[in-house]
Design an enzyme around this catalytic site. Structure first.
Site, PDB file in Angstrom:
ATOM      1  N   LYS A   1      28.486 -44.103   9.839  1.00 47.16           N
ATOM      2  CA  LYS A   1      27.064 -43.823  10.047  1.00 47.16           C
ATOM      3  C   LYS A   1      26.216 -44.920   9.399  1.00 47.16           C
ATOM      4  O   LYS A   1      26.739 -45.736   8.622  1.00 47.16           O
ATOM      5  CB  LYS A   1      26.754 -42.434   9.480  1.00 47.16           C
ATOM      6  CG  LYS A   1      27.529 -41.309  10.197  1.00 47.16           C
ATOM      7  CD  LYS A   1      27.231 -39.926   9.601  1.00 47.16           C
ATOM      8  CE  LYS A   1      27.991 -38.837  10.354  1.00 47.16           C
ATOM      9  NZ  LYS A   1      27.730 -37.481   9.788  1.00 47.16           N
TER      10      LYS A   1
ATOM     11  N   TYR B   1      26.216 -34.580  19.560  1.00 47.72           N
ATOM     12  CA  TYR B   1      26.035 -33.408  18.684  1.00 47.72           C
ATOM     13  C   TYR B   1      25.485 -32.215  19.475  1.00 47.72           C
ATOM     14  O   TYR B   1      24.658 -31.460  18.956  1.00 47.72           O
ATOM     15  CB  TYR B   1      25.102 -33.748  17.525  1.00 47.72           C
ATOM     16  CG  TYR B   1      25.729 -34.584  16.421  1.00 47.72           C
ATOM     17  CD1 TYR B   1      26.942 -34.213  15.831  1.00 47.72           C
ATOM     18  CD2 TYR B   1      25.094 -35.719  15.927  1.00 47.72           C
ATOM     19  CE1 TYR B   1      27.501 -34.968  14.794  1.00 47.72           C
ATOM     20  CE2 TYR B   1      25.650 -36.474  14.894  1.00 47.72           C
ATOM     21  CZ  TYR B   1      26.858 -36.088  14.330  1.00 47.72           C
ATOM     22  OH  TYR B   1      27.408 -36.826  13.295  1.00 47.72           O
TER      23      TYR B   1
ATOM     24  N   PHE C   1      18.295 -28.555  11.012  1.00 47.19           N
ATOM     25  CA  PHE C   1      18.433 -29.915  10.470  1.00 47.19           C
ATOM     26  C   PHE C   1      18.624 -30.969  11.566  1.00 47.19           C
ATOM     27  O   PHE C   1      18.750 -32.154  11.274  1.00 47.19           O
ATOM     28  CB  PHE C   1      19.610 -29.990   9.479  1.00 47.19           C
ATOM     29  CG  PHE C   1      20.949 -29.621  10.056  1.00 47.19           C
ATOM     30  CD1 PHE C   1      21.710 -30.548  10.766  1.00 47.19           C
ATOM     31  CD2 PHE C   1      21.452 -28.333   9.911  1.00 47.19           C
ATOM     32  CE1 PHE C   1      22.946 -30.209  11.309  1.00 47.19           C
ATOM     33  CE2 PHE C   1      22.691 -27.986  10.449  1.00 47.19           C
ATOM     34  CZ  PHE C   1      23.433 -28.931  11.152  1.00 47.19           C
TER      35      PHE C   1
ATOM     36  N   THR D   1      32.678 -31.859   5.221  1.00 47.10           N
ATOM     37  CA  THR D   1      31.335 -32.251   5.639  1.00 47.10           C
ATOM     38  C   THR D   1      30.368 -32.356   4.461  1.00 47.10           C
ATOM     39  O   THR D   1      29.613 -33.316   4.346  1.00 47.10           O
ATOM     40  CB  THR D   1      30.765 -31.200   6.622  1.00 47.10           C
ATOM     41  OG1 THR D   1      31.738 -30.965   7.641  1.00 47.10           O
ATOM     42  CG2 THR D   1      29.474 -31.680   7.261  1.00 47.10           C
TER      43      THR D   1
ATOM     44  N   ARG E   1      34.408 -39.249   2.070  1.00 44.91           N
ATOM     45  CA  ARG E   1      33.179 -38.593   1.605  1.00 44.91           C
ATOM     46  C   ARG E   1      33.281 -38.224   0.123  1.00 44.91           C
ATOM     47  O   ARG E   1      32.306 -38.322  -0.623  1.00 44.91           O
ATOM     48  CB  ARG E   1      32.901 -37.355   2.453  1.00 44.91           C
ATOM     49  CG  ARG E   1      32.411 -37.700   3.865  1.00 44.91           C
ATOM     50  CD  ARG E   1      32.518 -36.518   4.776  1.00 44.91           C
ATOM     51  NE  ARG E   1      31.922 -36.732   6.093  1.00 44.91           N
ATOM     52  CZ  ARG E   1      32.123 -35.920   7.121  1.00 44.91           C
ATOM     53  NH1 ARG E   1      32.902 -34.841   6.993  1.00 44.91           N
ATOM     54  NH2 ARG E   1      31.557 -36.177   8.285  1.00 44.91           N
TER      55      ARG E   1
ATOM     56  N   ASN F   1      26.391 -38.475   4.726  1.00 44.00           N
ATOM     57  CA  ASN F   1      27.828 -38.332   4.444  1.00 44.00           C
ATOM     58  C   ASN F   1      28.690 -39.401   5.110  1.00 44.00           C
ATOM     59  O   ASN F   1      29.858 -39.197   5.384  1.00 44.00           O
ATOM     60  CB  ASN F   1      28.307 -36.906   4.746  1.00 44.00           C
ATOM     61  CG  ASN F   1      28.171 -36.526   6.214  1.00 44.00           C
ATOM     62  OD1 ASN F   1      27.661 -37.299   7.016  1.00 44.00           O
ATOM     63  ND2 ASN F   1      28.640 -35.341   6.560  1.00 44.00           N
TER      64      ASN F   1
ATOM     65  N   HIS G   1      31.551 -40.119  10.624  1.00 41.70           N
ATOM     66  CA  HIS G   1      31.846 -39.056  11.588  1.00 41.70           C
ATOM     67  C   HIS G   1      33.286 -39.161  12.046  1.00 41.70           C
ATOM     68  O   HIS G   1      33.788 -40.267  12.235  1.00 41.70           O
ATOM     69  CB  HIS G   1      30.935 -39.158  12.819  1.00 41.70           C
ATOM     70  CG  HIS G   1      31.479 -38.389  13.996  1.00 41.70           C
ATOM     71  ND1 HIS G   1      31.281 -37.038  14.132  1.00 41.70           N
ATOM     72  CD2 HIS G   1      32.268 -38.763  15.035  1.00 41.70           C
ATOM     73  CE1 HIS G   1      31.916 -36.623  15.233  1.00 41.70           C
ATOM     74  NE2 HIS G   1      32.521 -37.661  15.796  1.00 41.70           N
TER      75      HIS G   1
ATOM     76  N   GLU H   1      34.110 -37.753  23.162  1.00 43.10           N
ATOM     77  CA  GLU H   1      33.318 -38.703  22.375  1.00 43.10           C
ATOM     78  C   GLU H   1      33.703 -40.149  22.700  1.00 43.10           C
ATOM     79  O   GLU H   1      32.832 -41.019  22.791  1.00 43.10           O
ATOM     80  CB  GLU H   1      33.489 -38.403  20.877  1.00 43.10           C
ATOM     81  CG  GLU H   1      32.813 -37.084  20.488  1.00 43.10           C
ATOM     82  CD  GLU H   1      33.194 -36.563  19.105  1.00 43.10           C
ATOM     83  OE1 GLU H   1      33.893 -37.285  18.352  1.00 43.10           O
ATOM     84  OE2 GLU H   1      32.782 -35.434  18.771  1.00 43.10           O
TER      85      GLU H   1
HETATM   86  P1  GTP Z   1      30.589 -35.118  11.789  1.00 46.00           P
HETATM   87  O1  GTP Z   1      31.909 -35.783  11.593  1.00 46.00           O
HETATM   88  O2  GTP Z   1      29.412 -36.005  11.506  1.00 46.00           O
HETATM   89  O3  GTP Z   1      30.497 -34.437  13.142  1.00 46.00           O
HETATM   90  O4  GTP Z   1      30.531 -34.007  10.662  1.00 46.00           O
HETATM   91  P2  GTP Z   1      31.304 -32.645  10.629  1.00 46.00           P
HETATM   92  O5  GTP Z   1      32.107 -32.434  11.869  1.00 46.00           O
HETATM   93  O6  GTP Z   1      32.031 -32.645   9.334  1.00 46.00           O
HETATM   94  O7  GTP Z   1      30.112 -31.616  10.581  1.00 46.00           O
HETATM   95  P3  GTP Z   1      29.239 -31.040  11.807  1.00 46.00           P
HETATM   96  O8  GTP Z   1      29.743 -31.565  13.096  1.00 46.00           O
HETATM   97  O9  GTP Z   1      29.137 -29.582  11.598  1.00 46.00           O
HETATM   98  O10 GTP Z   1      27.821 -31.677  11.495  1.00 46.00           O
HETATM   99  C1  GTP Z   1      27.491 -32.962  11.936  1.00 46.00           C
HETATM  100  C2  GTP Z   1      26.661 -33.666  10.891  1.00 46.00           C
HETATM  101  O11 GTP Z   1      25.414 -33.013  10.747  1.00 46.00           O
HETATM  102  C3  GTP Z   1      27.255 -33.634   9.485  1.00 46.00           C
HETATM  103  O12 GTP Z   1      28.189 -34.667   9.233  1.00 46.00           O
HETATM  104  C4  GTP Z   1      26.027 -33.802   8.611  1.00 46.00           C
HETATM  105  O13 GTP Z   1      25.638 -35.184   8.545  1.00 46.00           O
HETATM  106  C5  GTP Z   1      24.974 -33.042   9.402  1.00 46.00           C
HETATM  107  N1  GTP Z   1      24.862 -31.680   8.930  1.00 46.00           N
HETATM  108  C6  GTP Z   1      25.677 -30.635   9.200  1.00 46.00           C
HETATM  109  N2  GTP Z   1      25.254 -29.517   8.598  1.00 46.00           N
HETATM  110  C7  GTP Z   1      24.144 -29.884   7.907  1.00 46.00           C
HETATM  111  C8  GTP Z   1      23.232 -29.170   7.085  1.00 46.00           C
HETATM  112  O14 GTP Z   1      23.364 -27.974   6.841  1.00 46.00           O
HETATM  113  N3  GTP Z   1      22.202 -29.904   6.562  1.00 46.00           N
HETATM  114  C9  GTP Z   1      22.041 -31.237   6.812  1.00 46.00           C
HETATM  115  N4  GTP Z   1      21.007 -31.902   6.271  1.00 46.00           N
HETATM  116  N5  GTP Z   1      22.866 -31.926   7.589  1.00 46.00           N
HETATM  117  C10 GTP Z   1      23.907 -31.261   8.125  1.00 46.00           C
HETATM  118 MG    MG Z   2      31.362 -32.617  13.790  1.00 48.56          MG
END
Ligand code: GTP
Ligand code: MG
Length: 149
Positions: A9, A49, A57, A91, A102, A112, A115, A126
């Site tokens: 990212k 997403y 968020f 995450t 992370r 974070n 992805h 993707e």
């Molecule tokens: P990705 O690998 O980025 O897809 O992350 P993930 O699969 O571990 O988590 P998810 O797909 O649920 O969420 C995608 C991204 O959205 C996360 O990596 C975070 O950057 C952001 N995100 C998810 N939940 C939250 C939240 O509660 N608050 C905030 N600020 N960001 C969030």
């Molecule tokens: Mg994800």
């Protein structure tokens, strides 16, 4: 063979953490099949997403992901989707173990670093979303004899 989509990212690019990401995936034994530095368009991110567009968020996630270039990569190898998620860590950096990307480099869920696809099905979606077919490079990984039994 299984493939996954891994993207560093904008914070991971700007902070210079991207070489560490490439090193970790590569040294684990995965083969790099595609890589590009690119700005993610809003329309692409809405598809990427898609399950999160209604979350509170989401607007801040969009501005985070468009705040700078993203290093988009595709990796190939045994169980690479699950293994990739393990290399990333949870995450929320509060839950991500030291030793994960992370866990070692992030403090905030909204910054974070990286992805990774969460299933083989999503990985294929993707990869098709971020890369053209001809951007996926075919070559023999000479290291494989030392990685696989
Ligand atoms: P990705 O690998 O980025 O897809 O992350 P993930 O699969 O571990 O988590 P998810 O797909 O649920 O969420 C995608 C991204 O959205 C996360 O990596 C975070 O950057 C952001 N995100 C998810 N939940 C939250 C939240 O509660 N608050 C905030 N600020 N960001 C969030
Ligand atoms: Mg994800």
């Amino acid at each position: 063979t299984e493939r996954t989509f891994i993207a560093v990212k904008p914070d991971g690019v700007q902070r210079g953490i991207f070489p560490e990401v490439l090193r970790r995936f590569s040294q684990k034994g995965f083969k790099l099949v595609a890589i590009k530095l690119t700005y993610a368009k809003e329309e692409l991110l809405k598809e990427h997403y898609a399950d999160l567009t209604s979350k509170p968020f989401f607007p801040s996630l969009l501005s985070y992901m468009t705040s700078g270039p993203v290093l988009a990569t595709v990796w190939e190898g045994k169980d690479v989707v699950k293994q990739g998620r393990a290399l990333l860590g949870a995450t929320n950096p509060l839950q991500s173990a030291p030793g994960t990307i992370r866990g070692d480099f992030a403090l905030d869920m909204g910054r974070n670093i990286i992805h990774g696809s969460d299933s083989v099905e999503n990985a294929n979606k993707e990869i098709a979303l971020w890369f053209k077919k001809e951007e996926l490079v075919d070559y023999k990984a000479e290291m494989y004899g030392w990685i696989y039994e």
